[in-house]
Design a protein around this motif. Structure first.
Motif, PDB file in Angstrom:
ATOM      1  N   GLN A  66     -23.834 -22.936 -15.802  1.00 44.14           N
ATOM      2  CA  GLN A  66     -24.504 -22.268 -16.928  1.00 44.14           C
ATOM      3  C   GLN A  66     -24.986 -20.887 -16.542  1.00 44.14           C
ATOM      4  O   GLN A  66     -24.775 -19.905 -17.260  1.00 44.14           O
ATOM      5  CB  GLN A  66     -25.687 -23.104 -17.393  1.00 44.14           C
ATOM      6  N   ASN A  67     -25.648 -20.816 -15.360  1.00 42.54           N
ATOM      7  CA  ASN A  67     -26.203 -19.529 -14.941  1.00 42.54           C
ATOM      8  C   ASN A  67     -25.112 -18.498 -14.719  1.00 42.54           C
ATOM      9  O   ASN A  67     -25.249 -17.343 -15.120  1.00 42.54           O
ATOM     10  CB  ASN A  67     -26.999 -19.703 -13.645  1.00 42.54           C
ATOM     11  N   LEU A  68     -24.000 -18.942 -14.068  1.00 40.25           N
ATOM     12  CA  LEU A  68     -22.926 -17.991 -13.788  1.00 40.25           C
ATOM     13  C   LEU A  68     -22.275 -17.536 -15.078  1.00 40.25           C
ATOM     14  O   LEU A  68     -21.925 -16.366 -15.233  1.00 40.25           O
ATOM     15  CB  LEU A  68     -21.892 -18.621 -12.848  1.00 40.25           C
ATOM     16  N   ALA A  69     -22.150 -18.475 -16.051  1.00 38.95           N
ATOM     17  CA  ALA A  69     -21.574 -18.088 -17.337  1.00 38.95           C
ATOM     18  C   ALA A  69     -22.476 -17.079 -18.031  1.00 38.95           C
ATOM     19  O   ALA A  69     -22.011 -16.086 -18.600  1.00 38.95           O
ATOM     20  CB  ALA A  69     -21.369 -19.325 -18.214  1.00 38.95           C
ATOM     21  N   ALA A  70     -23.795 -17.294 -17.928  1.00 36.63           N
ATOM     22  CA  ALA A  70     -24.723 -16.363 -18.558  1.00 36.63           C
ATOM     23  C   ALA A  70     -24.650 -14.995 -17.890  1.00 36.63           C
ATOM     24  O   ALA A  70     -24.777 -13.957 -18.545  1.00 36.63           O
ATOM     25  CB  ALA A  70     -26.148 -16.917 -18.476  1.00 36.63           C
ATOM     26  N   LEU A  71     -24.458 -14.988 -16.564  1.00 35.87           N
ATOM     27  CA  LEU A  71     -24.358 -13.715 -15.848  1.00 35.87           C
ATOM     28  C   LEU A  71     -22.990 -13.078 -16.048  1.00 35.87           C
ATOM     29  O   LEU A  71     -22.781 -11.923 -15.686  1.00 35.87           O
ATOM     30  CB  LEU A  71     -24.579 -13.937 -14.347  1.00 35.87           C
ATOM     31  N   GLY A  72     -22.020 -13.848 -16.587  1.00 34.22           N
ATOM     32  CA  GLY A  72     -20.683 -13.322 -16.817  1.00 34.22           C
ATOM     33  C   GLY A  72     -19.883 -13.147 -15.543  1.00 34.22           C
ATOM     34  O   GLY A  72     -19.089 -12.221 -15.444  1.00 34.22           O
ATOM     35  N   LYS A  73     -20.140 -13.968 -14.533  1.00 34.71           N
ATOM     36  CA  LYS A  73     -19.265 -13.882 -13.345  1.00 34.71           C
ATOM     37  C   LYS A  73     -18.900 -15.280 -12.858  1.00 34.71           C
ATOM     38  O   LYS A  73     -19.520 -15.800 -11.942  1.00 34.71           O
ATOM     39  CB  LYS A  73     -19.899 -13.053 -12.230  1.00 34.71           C
ATOM     40  N   PRO A  74     -17.905 -15.888 -13.500  1.00 32.41           N
ATOM     41  CA  PRO A  74     -17.455 -17.199 -13.038  1.00 32.41           C
ATOM     42  C   PRO A  74     -16.891 -17.097 -11.629  1.00 32.41           C
ATOM     43  O   PRO A  74     -16.512 -16.019 -11.181  1.00 32.41           O
ATOM     44  CB  PRO A  74     -16.353 -17.559 -14.044  1.00 32.41           C
ATOM     45  N   ILE A  75     -16.856 -18.248 -10.951  1.00 34.22           N
ATOM     46  CA  ILE A  75     -16.403 -18.247  -9.557  1.00 34.22           C
ATOM     47  C   ILE A  75     -14.981 -17.726  -9.478  1.00 34.22           C
ATOM     48  O   ILE A  75     -14.091 -18.194 -10.168  1.00 34.22           O
ATOM     49  CB  ILE A  75     -16.488 -19.670  -8.975  1.00 34.22           C
ATOM     50  N   ASP A  76     -14.790 -16.728  -8.633  1.00 32.07           N
ATOM     51  CA  ASP A  76     -13.497 -16.081  -8.561  1.00 32.07           C
ATOM     52  C   ASP A  76     -13.391 -15.408  -7.195  1.00 32.07           C
ATOM     53  O   ASP A  76     -14.248 -14.593  -6.841  1.00 32.07           O
ATOM     54  CB  ASP A  76     -13.387 -15.042  -9.684  1.00 32.07           C
ATOM     55  N   PHE A  77     -12.386 -15.787  -6.440  1.00 28.86           N
ATOM     56  CA  PHE A  77     -12.260 -15.207  -5.109  1.00 28.86           C
ATOM     57  C   PHE A  77     -11.331 -13.986  -5.106  1.00 28.86           C
ATOM     58  O   PHE A  77     -10.939 -13.512  -4.057  1.00 28.86           O
ATOM     59  CB  PHE A  77     -11.758 -16.262  -4.115  1.00 28.86           C
ATOM     60  N   GLY A  78     -10.999 -13.490  -6.310  1.00 31.25           N
ATOM     61  CA  GLY A  78     -10.078 -12.357  -6.392  1.00 31.25           C
ATOM     62  C   GLY A  78     -10.609 -11.109  -5.714  1.00 31.25           C
ATOM     63  O   GLY A  78      -9.838 -10.268  -5.251  1.00 31.25           O
ATOM     64  N   PHE A  79     -11.955 -10.996  -5.634  1.00 39.47           N
ATOM     65  CA  PHE A  79     -12.521  -9.782  -5.030  1.00 39.47           C
ATOM     66  C   PHE A  79     -12.072  -9.584  -3.597  1.00 39.47           C
ATOM     67  O   PHE A  79     -12.102  -8.476  -3.083  1.00 39.47           O
ATOM     68  CB  PHE A  79     -14.050  -9.833  -5.105  1.00 39.47           C
ATOM     69  N   LEU A  80     -11.629 -10.677  -2.950  1.00 33.41           N
ATOM     70  CA  LEU A  80     -11.270 -10.572  -1.540  1.00 33.41           C
ATOM     71  C   LEU A  80     -10.089  -9.642  -1.312  1.00 33.41           C
ATOM     72  O   LEU A  80      -9.948  -9.063  -0.246  1.00 33.41           O
ATOM     73  CB  LEU A  80     -10.946 -11.960  -0.978  1.00 33.41           C
ATOM     74  N   SER A  81      -9.225  -9.494  -2.332  1.00 29.80           N
ATOM     75  CA  SER A  81      -8.056  -8.645  -2.117  1.00 29.80           C
ATOM     76  C   SER A  81      -8.293  -7.215  -2.595  1.00 29.80           C
ATOM     77  O   SER A  81      -7.410  -6.378  -2.466  1.00 29.80           O
ATOM     78  CB  SER A  81      -6.845  -9.243  -2.823  1.00 29.80           C
ATOM     79  N   GLU A  82      -9.498  -6.943  -3.115  1.00 31.17           N
ATOM     80  CA  GLU A  82      -9.776  -5.566  -3.532  1.00 31.17           C
ATOM     81  C   GLU A  82     -10.140  -4.715  -2.324  1.00 31.17           C
ATOM     82  O   GLU A  82     -10.583  -5.238  -1.307  1.00 31.17           O
ATOM     83  CB  GLU A  82     -10.947  -5.561  -4.534  1.00 31.17           C
ATOM     84  N   PRO A  83      -9.973  -3.393  -2.432  1.00 29.29           N
ATOM     85  CA  PRO A  83     -10.334  -2.536  -1.297  1.00 29.29           C
ATOM     86  C   PRO A  83     -11.817  -2.658  -0.971  1.00 29.29           C
ATOM     87  O   PRO A  83     -12.656  -2.686  -1.875  1.00 29.29           O
ATOM     88  CB  PRO A  83     -10.005  -1.130  -1.784  1.00 29.29           C
ATOM     89  N   ALA A  84     -12.115  -2.725   0.330  1.00 33.36           N
ATOM     90  CA  ALA A  84     -13.511  -2.922   0.720  1.00 33.36           C
ATOM     91  C   ALA A  84     -14.321  -1.654   0.512  1.00 33.36           C
ATOM     92  O   ALA A  84     -15.441  -1.693   0.015  1.00 33.36           O
ATOM     93  CB  ALA A  84     -13.580  -3.366   2.183  1.00 33.36           C
ATOM     94  N   GLY A  85     -13.760  -0.507   0.901  1.00 33.73           N
ATOM     95  CA  GLY A  85     -14.450   0.743   0.654  1.00 33.73           C
ATOM     96  C   GLY A  85     -15.562   1.058   1.641  1.00 33.73           C
ATOM     97  O   GLY A  85     -16.323   1.992   1.419  1.00 33.73           O
TER      98      GLY A  85
END
Lengths: 439, 432
Positions: A66-85
């Motif tokens: 519920q909390n994650l849905a309210a925050l609008g960030k469901p569990i997702d490991f896709g960020f791991l392949s984004e550039p770290a920066g």
């Protein structure tokens, strides 16, 4: 067969049941037996415990969803392949800020392992020396070692880490102190090591006829280069050790047959060292020394303050614990063992290596390994001095940049769990192999 | 007796032993210069000690207690012609902050009273043979009183929390008479949980409306310094011991599901560093709770540190349980004691006694680990030291500040380890 049940008069009705031990009447299953019959009671308690646990877990997971849905960030490991920066200043493999978060975490993991291995090695050496000296008959030395152990054990390791970091930064000379006609600081060990407040510069190993590197795993986040020079050196070293072992086995055989042991130490040393030196010469082995260029040192290997502070603090702190383990292990061997070995005619060095140490090691090694585990977990405090280990990358900058707290903390815990479980597996294997065979 | 002339007929007077085998010279020879290697070690360490003292003593005796900044200290030292002295100004200026953080100065009496009373409450536990046992009632009541003194607020909060235990016990007594013991236990626990989670909030609001008795509340972010470390340490230590006992019993239990739940919990907590659990406290614990919950950061840290400590405690107590001879369990069974009675009267007193050294070293570890909260932004002594070193007046100060913190930690942990030795001696009633 023992078929007596715990029955209570008020729920069963009559007392006669308690006296019939041989032939109980056929009982109907009643609900109350779930609680009062020993046969079902443990199952009931377990089911209640399991249900309670599952309810708790379901409640937590539901809340989280519920909390994650309210925050609008469901569990997702896709960020791991984004550039770290972000950049990682102390690293083993090639990495730049355009690499992915996964690559950054991998660098962090390697950094964790580097400081853990370095720390375990120095802590063991220091700890054994201090533990043995604490048992010394020399009053002054054993008191000094007691003070060392108490001082380091009784102060938090995090305090030691930031303390040593502060000392390195504030009291060591800046690189510019090495400059000019009469510098206030100078390099050590024949101009090969520079100790500055930006870190320690040591000579690096270079090969002028290098064989190059092998690139593994193409372009993936886990890619790494293996230096062929290192591979060749390791193979030659391994072969040398193997031949040396063969020589030892032959010497043992001759000793058993004739009673005389041939002198082999120069042979055994030679078969290891000579091929190694030849290979090093063939590869063009030399050192690259650090040099002051402009405002900073260039060349050589740069050990940053964060690594040194962490390494030193973890080693000094863990050494105090290891010293106590070593002392306890040696003290646990009864004096009769030493005396019996002496009565057999063994010389003091052989007594130590053949009688005392094998028994003491059985006591020393399990707690020693669990201290290695503690050191590895304590290396996560690197984040306090900015050493980019797995906590600093995945649990630090990556977590703050992406806002993926749940995913990052889960991955972080998983990594540490895997490290811990592998260390415990080693410990269990060791315990199994040295277990006294009881009959 | 012989008549030969070369045989002595009278006894000689005993002579004093040679000076080299008695007195200080003998001691020095035996303990400091027994072999040439010993001699080298002795000379080296004596040189190191003397060198260190020559450096440290003048440094300690520096006249800078009134210094207002590092530069000011240097000026004072230059004026006094005292080379290389410490700058004690930072301690005299900031020691109150190091002890209490940003707690309001006019309310300092509250933490002081809380810790003094904590000592009183602990006395009957720590020194059971020297303190009247009646004090134990105070000890039982103090866990509710302690947070109230520190955080303040209405008195009805802690009273409602305490009431939960009475309600649970009352329900248990009534229900166990009516429907049996085990049902009674479950009913009692459920009643207490319902009271704490649902009803007590309304009750506190209502009572606070009727009789507003309370003291000024202090926010968690004003907590800091050693007060914070000791609070976290004491609460985690106090709560982790019972939890650890339960987990250890669970791990030793024959009930398979209970056993595996305990094993997983313990191995998981012991497999991850405390800092990851503190990350959970700082970022995730609110996400695990029902939407809209936002509870206090110190409370969240307390929960995670307690869970962390209880896993280690469980392993220590399990060691004690495993060290008990099997005959003890069998004898308790033979006496007809049920599980809980056997644990309470036979097993636990012995197992806990065996595990005292381990329990105390876990306590010391927990107290030292409270410094980790500085990483998630709480102002414990280390967090404050970072702030002080970032202050332009004290920029560049190292030894005085960290030495002070290390000294205080050392005093606490060293006295804990001495206490454990005292307790081991006192309880050493075994047959050897």
């Amino acid at each position: 067969m023992n078929r007596r049940h715990e029955t209570r008069p008020e729920c069963h009705g009559d007392f006669s049941v308690m006296t019939t031990l041989t032939d109980p009447p056929k009982e109907q299953f009643r609900l109350s037996m779930l609680l009062y019959d020993m046969r079902y009671r443990s199952a009931t308690i377990q089911v209640i415990a399991l249900m309670g646990f599952m309810l708790l877990a379901a409640w937590l997971i539901n809340n989280t969803a519920q909390n994650l849905a309210a925050l609008g960030k469901p569990i997702d490991f896709g960020f791991l392949s984004e550039p770290a920066g972000y950049d990682i200043n102390q690293r083993l493999l090639d990495y730049n800020s355009q690499d992915s978060h996964l690559r950054a975490a991998f660098m962090g993991l390697l950094n964790t392992l580097v400081v853990a291995v370095l720390g375990c090695a120095t802590a063991t050496i220091l700890g054994v020396i201090i533990g043995v000296l604490r048992l010394s008959h020399n009053w002054l030395v054993s008191r000094l070692m007691t003070i060392y152990v108490e001082a380091f054990r009784n102060v938090p390791v995090l305090l030691w880490i930031v303390f040593i970091m502060a000392i390195l930064i504030e009291t060591l000379p800046a690189p510019r102190a090495f400059r000019g006609d009469n510098p206030t600081a100078e390099m050590m060990l024949g101009d090969s090591v520079a100790v500055t407040n930006r870190g320690v510069y040591i000579p690096e190993v270079l090969f002028s006829n290098s064989l190059g590197d092998v690139h593994l795993f193409g372009n993936s986040p886990l890619r790494f280069d293996v230096s062929l020079d290192l591979v060749v050196i390791l193979i030659v070293l391994g072969l040398g050790l193997w031949v040396s072992r063969l020589i030892k086995i032959r010497a043992d055989r001759i000793q058993e047959a004739t009673g005389d042991r041939p002198t082999t130490w120069y042979l055994r040393l030679g078969v290891v060292l000579v091929p190694l030196l030849v290979v090093l010469w063939w590869l063009g082995f030399h050192f690259g020394y650090p040099e002051l260029k402009g405002f900073n040192f260039r060349g050589g290997t740069h050990l940053r303050n964060s690594l040194i502070a962490l390494w030193l603090a973890l080693s000094l702190y863990t050494a105090a614990f290891i010293a106590e383990i070593v002392r306890a292990g040696i003290m646990a061997i009864p004096k009769g063992q030493t005396e019996a070995a002496a009565a057999l005619g063994l010389r003091p060095r052989r007594i130590m290596s053949l009688v005392i140490l094998p028994q003491a090691l059985r006591i020393i090694i399990p707690p020693l390994i669990s201290n290695y585990l503690n050191l590895t977990k304590n290396s996560s405090l690197a984040i306090a001095v900015g050493y980019m280990d797995i906590t600093g990358t995945l649990g630090g900058i990556t977590m703050n940049q992406t806002g993926r707290e749940l995913e990052c903390v889960l991955l972080l815990m998983l990594v540490y769990l895997l490290i811990s479980l592998s260390i415990s597996a080693v410990m269990n294997w060791y315990n199994e192999s040295v277990k006294l065979k009881e009959r | 007796m012989s008549d030969k002339a070369y045989v002595r007929t009278e006894m000689l007077e005993p002579r004093d032993p040679p000076p080299s085998s008695v007195g200080p010279i003998h001691w020095i020879r035996e303990n400091l210069f027994a072999t040439w290697f010993d001699a080298i070690l002795t000379i080296l360490s004596a040189a190191a000690i003397i060198g260190l003292l020559i450096e440290v003593v003048p440094w300690l005796l520096s006249p800078t207690w009134g210094g207002t900044s590092l530069d000011n200290c240097r000026k004072i030292l230059a004026a006094a012609n005292h080379d290389g002295g410490a700058c004690w100004g930072v301690i005299s200026e900031r020691w109150l902050q190091m002890l209490f953080g940003f707690y309001p100065a006019e309310l300092y009496w509250r933490p002081i009273a809380a810790f003094v009373l904590l000592g009183v409450a602990l006395a009957p536990v720590l020194f059971s043979d020297k303190v009247p046992g009646k004090l134990l009632y105070f000890t039982a009541a103090y866990p509710f009183f302690f947070p109230w003194l520190l955080w303040g607020g209405t008195i009805w909060g802690p009273l409602a929390a305490a009431a939960g235990f009475f309600i649970g016990y009352g329900v248990y007594v009534v229900a166990s008479r009516m429907v049996g013991n085990l049902t009674g236990v479950i009913a009692g626990i459920l009643a207490a949980i319902i009271w704490w989670l649902v009803l007590s909030g309304y009750a506190v609001d209502a009572l606070a409306g009727i009789a507003p008795i309370g003291i000024e509340p202090v926010e968690s972010r004003k907590f800091g310094g050693f007060m914070l470390s000791i609070t976290i340490g004491v609460v985690a230590i106090g709560a982790s011991l019972p939890l650890g006992i339960v987990l250890a019993l669970g791990r030793q239990s024959d009930l398979m599901i209970v056993k595996y739940l305990s094993v997983w919990f313990i191995e998981f907590i012991r497999g991850v560093p405390l800092i990851t659990l503190l990350f959970v406290a700082s970022t995730l614990l609110n996400i695990f709770m029902p939407p809209g919950t936002d509870f206090d950061i110190i409370l969240r840290v307390l929960i995670m540190v307690t869970l962390f400590a209880s896993a280690y405690m469980a392993e220590v107590i399990r060691g004690g349980l495993a060290a008990l001879p099997k005959g003890q369990y069998e004898a308790a069974d033979a006496l007809g004691l049920d599980y809980w009675k056997a644990q309470r009267l036979v097993i636990m007193p012995q197992a806990l006694k065996i595990s005292i050294p381990g329990i105390v070293s876990t306590f010391i570890g927990v107290f030292k680990d409270t410094t980790l909260v500085s990483i998630i932004g709480l102002l414990d002594p280390l967090g404050l030291s970072n702030a002080i070193r970032a202050d332009s007046a004290w920029n560049g100060i190292v030894w005085e500040l960290y030495g002070f913190i290390a000294l205080i930690f050392f005093v606490f942990t060293f006295s804990m380890s001495r206490y454990s030795m005292y307790l081991e001696r006192k309880l050493h009633t075994g047959h050897r």
